[in-house]
Motif scaffolding. Structure first.
Motif, PDB file in Angstrom:
ATOM      1  N   TYR A 298      -0.279 -39.442 -23.020  1.00  0.00           N
ATOM      2  CA  TYR A 298      -0.946 -40.267 -21.815  1.00  0.00           C
ATOM      3  C   TYR A 298      -1.287 -39.300 -20.559  1.00  0.00           C
ATOM      4  O   TYR A 298      -1.614 -39.499 -19.495  1.00  0.00           O
ATOM      5  CB  TYR A 298       0.189 -41.273 -21.259  1.00  0.00           C
ATOM      6  CG  TYR A 298       1.602 -40.604 -21.124  1.00  0.00           C
ATOM      7  CD1 TYR A 298       1.880 -40.147 -20.137  1.00  0.00           C
ATOM      8  CD2 TYR A 298       2.395 -41.129 -21.921  1.00  0.00           C
ATOM      9  CE1 TYR A 298       3.106 -39.644 -19.625  1.00  0.00           C
ATOM     10  CE2 TYR A 298       3.807 -40.633 -21.838  1.00  0.00           C
ATOM     11  CZ  TYR A 298       4.095 -40.056 -20.495  1.00  0.00           C
ATOM     12  OH  TYR A 298       5.409 -39.529 -20.531  1.00  0.00           O
ATOM     13  N   LEU A 299      -0.977 -37.742 -20.955  1.00  0.00           N
ATOM     14  CA  LEU A 299      -1.196 -36.992 -19.950  1.00  0.00           C
ATOM     15  C   LEU A 299      -2.737 -36.299 -20.228  1.00  0.00           C
ATOM     16  O   LEU A 299      -3.121 -36.210 -21.446  1.00  0.00           O
ATOM     17  CB  LEU A 299      -0.271 -35.851 -19.760  1.00  0.00           C
ATOM     18  CG  LEU A 299       0.919 -36.294 -19.305  1.00  0.00           C
ATOM     19  CD1 LEU A 299       2.016 -35.014 -19.402  1.00  0.00           C
ATOM     20  CD2 LEU A 299       1.116 -36.988 -18.108  1.00  0.00           C
ATOM     21  N   SER A 300      -3.497 -35.953 -19.154  1.00  0.00           N
ATOM     22  CA  SER A 300      -4.653 -35.135 -19.532  1.00  0.00           C
ATOM     23  C   SER A 300      -4.437 -33.965 -20.007  1.00  0.00           C
ATOM     24  O   SER A 300      -3.168 -33.325 -20.054  1.00  0.00           O
ATOM     25  CB  SER A 300      -5.415 -35.173 -17.994  1.00  0.00           C
ATOM     26  OG  SER A 300      -4.702 -34.145 -17.410  1.00  0.00           O
ATOM     27  N   ILE A 301      -5.612 -33.359 -20.345  1.00  0.00           N
ATOM     28  CA  ILE A 301      -5.616 -31.860 -20.883  1.00  0.00           C
ATOM     29  C   ILE A 301      -4.883 -30.899 -19.880  1.00  0.00           C
ATOM     30  O   ILE A 301      -3.830 -30.201 -20.248  1.00  0.00           O
ATOM     31  CB  ILE A 301      -7.135 -31.086 -21.113  1.00  0.00           C
ATOM     32  CG1 ILE A 301      -7.399 -32.065 -22.456  1.00  0.00           C
ATOM     33  CG2 ILE A 301      -6.956 -29.899 -21.559  1.00  0.00           C
ATOM     34  CD1 ILE A 301      -9.148 -31.998 -22.786  1.00  0.00           C
ATOM     35  N   ALA A 302      -5.364 -31.037 -18.718  1.00  0.00           N
ATOM     36  CA  ALA A 302      -4.871 -30.093 -17.620  1.00  0.00           C
ATOM     37  C   ALA A 302      -3.322 -30.554 -17.229  1.00  0.00           C
ATOM     38  O   ALA A 302      -2.519 -29.462 -17.144  1.00  0.00           O
ATOM     39  CB  ALA A 302      -5.553 -30.142 -16.328  1.00  0.00           C
ATOM     40  N   GLU A 303      -2.750 -31.671 -17.226  1.00  0.00           N
ATOM     41  CA  GLU A 303      -1.468 -32.092 -17.040  1.00  0.00           C
ATOM     42  C   GLU A 303      -0.585 -31.549 -18.419  1.00  0.00           C
ATOM     43  O   GLU A 303       0.532 -31.204 -18.168  1.00  0.00           O
ATOM     44  CB  GLU A 303      -1.474 -33.525 -17.042  1.00  0.00           C
ATOM     45  CG  GLU A 303      -2.041 -34.015 -15.590  1.00  0.00           C
ATOM     46  CD  GLU A 303      -2.223 -35.422 -15.690  1.00  0.00           C
ATOM     47  OE1 GLU A 303      -2.262 -36.068 -14.466  1.00  0.00           O
ATOM     48  OE2 GLU A 303      -2.343 -36.155 -16.607  1.00  0.00           O
ATOM     49  N   ASN A 304      -1.202 -31.901 -19.627  1.00  0.00           N
ATOM     50  CA  ASN A 304      -0.534 -31.187 -20.731  1.00  0.00           C
ATOM     51  C   ASN A 304      -0.081 -29.429 -20.437  1.00  0.00           C
ATOM     52  O   ASN A 304       1.037 -29.265 -20.817  1.00  0.00           O
ATOM     53  CB  ASN A 304      -1.130 -31.530 -21.849  1.00  0.00           C
ATOM     54  CG  ASN A 304      -0.531 -32.644 -22.665  1.00  0.00           C
ATOM     55  OD1 ASN A 304       0.702 -32.683 -23.115  1.00  0.00           O
ATOM     56  ND2 ASN A 304      -1.559 -33.794 -22.585  1.00  0.00           N
ATOM     57  N   ILE A 305      -1.214 -28.885 -20.138  1.00  0.00           N
ATOM     58  CA  ILE A 305      -1.218 -27.535 -20.055  1.00  0.00           C
ATOM     59  C   ILE A 305       0.004 -27.129 -19.067  1.00  0.00           C
ATOM     60  O   ILE A 305       0.709 -26.226 -19.336  1.00  0.00           O
ATOM     61  CB  ILE A 305      -2.321 -26.868 -19.979  1.00  0.00           C
ATOM     62  CG1 ILE A 305      -3.495 -27.074 -21.027  1.00  0.00           C
ATOM     63  CG2 ILE A 305      -2.201 -25.183 -19.585  1.00  0.00           C
ATOM     64  CD1 ILE A 305      -4.726 -26.524 -20.744  1.00  0.00           C
ATOM     65  N   ALA A 306      -0.129 -27.752 -17.968  1.00  0.00           N
ATOM     66  CA  ALA A 306       0.757 -27.559 -16.751  1.00  0.00           C
ATOM     67  C   ALA A 306       2.173 -28.117 -16.874  1.00  0.00           C
ATOM     68  O   ALA A 306       3.028 -27.714 -16.283  1.00  0.00           O
ATOM     69  CB  ALA A 306       0.362 -28.111 -15.566  1.00  0.00           C
TER      70      ALA A 306
END
Lengths: 230, 412
Positions: free
Chosen positions: A97-105
């Motif tokens: 449920y997280l975006s790509i950027a949120e997953n990376i961060a």
């Protein structure tokens, strides 16, 4: 300096059938890229769990970056793992449920050390963007949900997540098993390149011997080091 | 990213479950607040509507019935009492004042009450407040009318306007008393009682329009030539000189020889009515508690299910360095967010339903409700709902903590 030093280590699962692993001596130097191979069921994943302090040896000593991890409390080990390791899983393990950027961060949410390392030079967003650029990912995709990604792209997100905050040791557990041949080559080259650039230690676990030639250091786990008692 | 955003994003990803949980808890909130508002409103509007009257006298029927139609214009009188009896009661040495009440007609579904000047002097409501005119003057001649504030507002009437009364109080097309219109001479200030919905006319006017009921088509009545003393009225409100004579005078009325009469003490009958309401109130309260309990069990179930569904996700967070405590905080946040949203949504729902129910309750039960004001009880209730939610959230939170700590929960 040693990244990881294993000394007369013995571990046994309290399961049926009992499974044990014994490693007399294993030293991984800092910035070394190690290919850890062995047939399936020989305890590769168990060894990684021991390195990262998820499991503790029943006997012997494992020191990571000069710290004997058995001396740490549960909470300290959690923090130590979050601070010093970047982990790439076999099954990518991105949060759906997280975006790509949120997953990376995400690691920066739970490791203050990683967060501070990033923030010492620029914002977390900037770091995520930079990583994506290095990994040849389209910056316009950053806010898209992860389930829209192909497997190759997901794997690159997983690399970015492992690299963020400059962890000392990158662990990759069978990361290529879901990739096709072309993606596999691209993936390993990118990973090695990034680790070299950051001078990170890399422990690459695979049973795929075709990848062996990328590495100077190879450690083979055999059935002798581990034992399955039926 | 904070744990709060992480929790919110996770909840949004499970929108259907989250929305259903919020819906079920907001419905119980609505029931709780709604029922409490209705019973509260009922009690308030009943006790607010009449004060300073010692006895209500009418033909013998049930005490609550007599109260309901004389004060709240609900139900229909069974029989009338004769004007002779009224005059005799008025002449009694114990009686200080008497307000006659004659019901039975209506105007555009608003009840018409026939009375005399004494009504404006002695009818009191709330904390012994007298009726006050917003505009105009009380009626003087038989064909004048004083209307309640809501009548004026809803029908957009002003002073000097002529109105025709209809025969009967039921709905639908009623025969209209065509012979003589009534002119509005006064509009009362709002009272928050049934007076606001009442059209007050002199008893003589009522008598006049009923005299030639069967000969409608004859020319307009010449009121000066007729005897307009009513033969009977619905009932009367009585004030006594001394409070000590209430019971003895009540006895006198009960033993009235000329016709079967009864006298009720408004406060006593109100208390009776109250008791009847309280039984229903308690029943509703128990049902509401049941509904709330079920919705909280639903919440618990939902949290357990989410814990099951999210095992993998929570393990990843643990591997990323989340402490088991942080996992349990996420679950606690989830239950808190759900209950807070539910209470807010339930409050909004209460307002919306109240908006629809308001006119129905007012018309059918004569209740004057205040669903718009937020009372202290509402705040306490909302806080305790949130408290319950947080308390229930602790159960899966502790479970998540234990699971998170368990050896073998995470592995590379």
């Amino acid at each position: 300096m040693h990244a990881i030093n294993v000394n007369h280590c013995f571990f046994q699962y309290n399961a049926t059938p009992p499974f044990s692993i014994a490693i007399d001596q294993l030293t991984i130097q800092a910035s070394q890229h190690l290919f850890l191979e062995g047939p399936s069921g020989c305890g590769k994943t168990t060894l990684l769990n021991l390195f990262t302090g998820i499991l503790l040896p029943k006997d012997g000593q494992i020191s990571v970056l000069g710290t004997d991890i058995a001396t740490l409390t549960n909470q300290q080990r959690d923090r130590f793992r979050a601070d010093h390791f970047g982990i790439i899983f076999q099954a990518f393990n991105l949060i759906p449920y997280l975006s790509i950027a949120e997953n990376i961060a995400l690691p920066c949410t739970f490791s203050s050390l990683k967060r501070e390392r990033v923030l010492s030079s620029h914002s977390i967003e900037a770091e995520v963007k930079g990583l994506c650029q290095e990994l040849n990912m389209d910056a316009t995709m950053l806010n898209r949900p992860v389930h829209e990604l192909s497997i190759g792209q997901q794997q690159r997100v997983a690399i970015a997540r492992a690299l963020i905050g400059q962890p000392d040791i990158i662990i990759a557990d069978e990361p290529t098993s879901a990739l096709d041949e072309a993606n596999k080559q691209a993936f390993i080259e990118t990973l090695l390149n990034e680790c070299r650039k950051r001078r990170s230690t890399l422990i690459f676990v695979s049973h795929d011997t075709s990848l062996k030639h990328y590495f100077n250091h190879i450690h083979t786990l055999s059935k002798e080091t581990s034992a399955c008692h039926y | 990213m904070s744990l709060l955003t992480l929790t919110l994003k996770s909840m949004v990803s499970r929108k259907l479950t989250s929305a259903l949980l919020i819906l079920s808890i907001s419905i119980s909130t609505m029931l709780f607040i709604g029922i409490q508002k209705i019973t509260d409103g009922a009690k308030k509007s009943f006790s607010h509507s009449l004060s300073g009257t010692d006895l209500i006298i009418g033909a013998r029927s049930g005490d609550i019935q007599l109260l309901m139609y004389t004060v709240f214009r609900q139900g229909k009188p069974v029989a009338n009492m004769s004007w002779e009896s009224v005059m005799e009661i008025k002449a009694n040495k114990n009686v200080q004042w008497l307000v006659p009440i004659s019901l039975g007609d209506s105007h555009k579904h608003f009840p018409v009450l026939g009375t005399n000047q004494a009504y404006f002097n002695h009818y009191r409501y709330g904390n012994k407040i007298n009726l006050k005119l917003a505009k105009g003057r009380p009626f003087n001649t038989p064909f004048e009318a004083v209307i309640g504030s809501q009548v004026a507002q809803k029908l957009n009437y002003s002073l000097g306007q002529n109105i025709h009364l209809s025969h009967g109080m039921s709905k639908g097309n009623l025969p209209v008393h065509q012979q003589h219109p009534f002119q509005i001479t006064g509009i009362l200030k709002p009272t928050g009682t049934p007076v606001d919905k009442t059209i007050h006319v002199p008893l003589e006017g009522i008598t006049a329009i009923h005299l030639n009921w069967n000969a409608q088509k004859t020319k307009a009545l010449n009121i000066d030539e007729l005897n307009l003393t009513p033969s009977s009225i619905t009932g009367c409100l009585v004030g006594l000189k001394s409070k000590f004579s209430i019971f003895s005078f009540q006895q006198t009325i009960t033993q009235w020889e000329k016709e079967p009469l009864m006298a009720i003490i408004p406060g006593v009958t109100l208390a009776n009515l109250w008791r009847n309401i309280s039984t229903i109130d308690t029943a509703f309260f128990i049902i509401t508690i049941g509904v709330t309990l079920i919705s909280f069990i639903g919440l618990l179930l939902g949290l357990f299910l989410s814990l099951q569904q999210r095992k993998n996700e929570l393990a990843i967070l643990r591997l990323m360095g989340a402490h088991p405590r942080q996992l349990s905080i996420m679950l606690l946040l989830e239950s808190t967010i759900i209950t807070v949203l539910s209470v807010i949504f339930g409050g909004i729902l209460t307002r919306i339903i109240g908006w629809f129910m308001h006119p129905i309750l007012e018309e059918r039960l004569g209740l004057i409700l205040n669903t718009y004001a937020i009372t202290g009880t509402d705040i306490y209730f909302s806080l305790s709902m949130v408290g319950c939610g947080i308390f229930i959230g602790f159960i899966p939170a502790v479970l998540a903590y234990k699971t998170g700590k368990k050896e073998g929960f995470i592995s590379i």
